[in-house]
Design a protein around this motif. Structure first.
Motif, PDB file in Angstrom:
ATOM      1  N   ARG A 121     -13.950 -19.417  15.003  1.00 19.33           N
ATOM      2  CA  ARG A 121     -14.105 -20.377  16.103  1.00 19.33           C
ATOM      3  C   ARG A 121     -12.966 -21.387  16.124  1.00 19.33           C
ATOM      4  NH1 ARG A 121     -19.732 -23.004  16.250  1.00 19.33           N
ATOM      5  NH2 ARG A 121     -19.036 -23.685  18.290  1.00 19.33           N
TER       6      ARG A 121
ATOM      7  N   ALA B 118     -10.139 -19.664  17.862  1.00 22.33           N
ATOM      8  CA  ALA B 118     -10.449 -19.544  19.296  1.00 22.33           C
ATOM      9  C   ALA B 118     -10.267 -20.881  20.012  1.00 22.33           C
ATOM     10  CB  ALA B 118     -11.871 -19.031  19.488  1.00 22.33           C
TER      11      ALA B 118
ATOM     12  N   LYS C 183      -6.566 -21.535  20.431  1.00 26.46           N
ATOM     13  CA  LYS C 183      -6.054 -20.651  21.496  1.00 26.46           C
ATOM     14  C   LYS C 183      -6.432 -21.203  22.880  1.00 26.46           C
ATOM     15  CE  LYS C 183      -6.083 -15.839  23.016  1.00 26.46           C
ATOM     16  NZ  LYS C 183      -6.624 -14.503  22.771  1.00 26.46           N
ATOM     17  N   GLU C 184      -7.650 -21.682  23.006  1.00 29.21           N
ATOM     18  CA  GLU C 184      -8.121 -22.268  24.260  1.00 29.21           C
ATOM     19  C   GLU C 184      -7.292 -23.519  24.607  1.00 29.21           C
ATOM     20  OE1 GLU C 184     -12.170 -24.549  25.733  1.00 29.21           O
ATOM     21  OE2 GLU C 184     -12.368 -22.980  24.202  1.00 29.21           O
TER      22      GLU C 184
END
Length: 182
Positions: free
Chosen positions: A170, A173, A176-177
């Motif tokens: 997470r 992620a 990356k977001e």
């Protein structure tokens, strides 16, 4: 006890002293016990997690809160799938979008090399700070965008605590977001 030493003056109640005492008791409690007792407060805020996740959250929260009703206020990000925040928040003072993007890309690459077992607050802090120093990246210019990427907030737990709460997958992620926002 001696009645002759009792004063006629009224007792003084101090809410500050009560909150201080409550915080001291909170700090000494086991996170698992606090998580169980705080479960109704999490649920009231729409925050749901298993016992292990709630205990990890309480391990972070117990240093900051005085009452169980405050649980989840600073760590709500750990329960959310995606975060909604302004991309400008990712850029530290005296920095630029390009620099924030560069630091997040480098931090993501570094964090992806770590093992899941290394995603504990103390270990992450030691590893990340050493990596930042070794690469002359600057704590503020690296940790600010990382913390915002992980929590979506200006004021929140440290990036080390946030990454430990989120776990390796997470965390990657979220970074990356954030890179997609810059």
């Amino acid at each position: 006890f001696d009645l002759s030493k009792v004063n006629k003056g009224g007792a003084v109640f101090s809410m500050d002293k009560l909150n201080w005492l409550a915080r001291e008791h909170m700090k000494q409690a086991k996170p698992e016990e606090l998580a169980e007792r705080a479960k109704p407060f999490f649920e009231k805020k729409g925050l749901r997690g298993d016992a292990k996740q709630l205990a990890r959250v309480m391990a972070v929260e117990q240093q900051r809160i005085a009452t169980l009703s405050e649980a989840g206020e600073e760590t709500q990000f750990a329960f959310e799938e995606t975060l909604d925040y302004n991309a400008k928040l990712l850029v530290a003072k005296k920095s630029s979008n390009a620099e924030a993007k560069d630091r997040l890309e480098k931090a993501r690459a570094f964090l992806e090399k770590l093992k899941e077992k290394d995603f504990e607050t103390a270990a992450l802090e030691k590893e990340l700070l050493a990596w930042i120093k070794e690469n002359n990246l600057g704590n503020g210019q690296t940790l600010w965008p990382l913390r915002v990427a992980l929590t979506g907030r200006e004021k929140s737990p440290s990036p080390f605590e946030a990454a430990a709460l989120l776990g390796k997958e997470r965390t990657s992620a979220r970074i990356k977001e954030a890179l997609g926002k810059l």
